[in-house]
Design an enzyme around this catalytic site. Structure first.
Site, PDB file in Angstrom:
ATOM      1  N   HIS A 224       2.091  -3.310   5.263  1.00  0.00           N
ATOM      2  CA  HIS A 224       3.437  -4.271   5.571  1.00  0.00           C
ATOM      3  C   HIS A 224       3.227  -5.261   6.761  1.00  0.00           C
ATOM      4  O   HIS A 224       2.496  -4.513   7.851  1.00  0.00           O
ATOM      5  CB  HIS A 224       4.700  -3.253   5.886  1.00  0.00           C
TER       6      HIS A 224
ATOM      7  N   LYS B 255      -0.070  -1.740  -2.548  1.00  0.00           N
ATOM      8  CA  LYS B 255       1.173  -2.209  -2.258  1.00  0.00           C
ATOM      9  C   LYS B 255       1.106  -3.004  -0.889  1.00  0.00           C
ATOM     10  O   LYS B 255       0.433  -2.621   0.179  1.00  0.00           O
ATOM     11  CB  LYS B 255       2.297  -1.179  -2.207  1.00  0.00           C
TER      12      LYS B 255
END
Length: 242
Positions: free
Chosen positions: A135, A162
């Site tokens: 992230h 991800k």
């Protein structure tokens, strides 16, 4: 071919409802409005011990019939875990051994490699799906940097890589979608998200570029990241575009 529980992600992208509070009540509502998978945010739920976590997951799976991902997010990746790193990862590893435990884990690429490898090994040994996430809450890295991050996640053992970034322009969003298409078009399981208002539409369209997961909210809450759409609205829009 990657599954989370019985779901074959090659066939259709899954909508994940993020469970941030009142786990049983919120999970049942998520199932009612169309979620495919539940993500239990142990750090935000304030669950720190194995027994409480195990019983919560067991009840949620029994009541909803949905697969469960567990996430125990670190502060550096936007989480709220307050404790030792070894305890954070240890809780994840303990839950992976349970018969009625989680179907997948989401663990950060950025953490200590030894701790990360232990969690991944435990997941693989117990037949669980591994999501390795990264992230960036301040910016969108360059196109090549994003590709490198995803490659690093796969090299670390991800079944699904991800990547969530914060766009500052529509070009940033387009760069992320290009990355998504490069990997998704090659048949590699990825999840990509552009956060915030600029990236809100990627919750809907990234699956059409190859993202196998998209995240949605159940309740309106200050804990929900900006740009996350409600499960039922997201599902309806995606169905209209199919």
């Amino acid at each position: 071919m990657t599954h989370i529980g019985p779901l074959d992600l090659k066939k259709k992208a899954a909508i994940i409802a993020v469970i941030l509070e009142k786990p049983l009540e919120t999970s049942k509502k998520a199932a009612e409005i169309g979620a495919d998978i539940l993500e239990m945010r142990l750090d935000l739920l304030g669950i720190r011990d194995r027994d409480t976590a195990a019983e919560t997951i067991r009840k949620v799976k029994s009541e909803t019939g949905l697969p469960v991902i567990i996430t125990n997010r670190s502060y550096i990746e936007g989480g709220k875990w307050n404790g030792q790193e070894a305890e954070r990862i240890g809780l994840i590893k303990d839950l992976l051994t349970l018969r009625d435990g989680p179907d997948a884990i989401d663990i950060e690429l950025s953490i200590n490699k030894d701790e990360r490898d232990k969690a991944i090994e435990s997941a693989k040994n117990n037949g669980k799906t591994v999501i390795i996430s990264s992230h960036d809450f301040s910016k969108t890295p360059s196109f090549m940097e994003m590709k490198a991050t995803i490659e690093n996640a796969f090299m670390a053992g991800a079944d699904i890589a991800k990547l969530a970034v914060m766009p500052r322009s529509m070009k940033n969003v387009m760069d992320l979608l290009r990355v998504t298409l490069d990997f998704g078009g090659a048949g590699r399981e990825i999840c990509t998200i552009a956060m915030g208002d600029l990236g809100k539409h990627t919750r809907v369209i990234a699956p059409f570029y190859g993202s196998v997961l998209t995240y949605a909210s159940v309740e309106n809450t200050i804990l929900t990241p900006s740009g996350q759409l409600p499960v039922d609205k997201l599902k309806k829009i995606m169905e209209l575009l199919e």
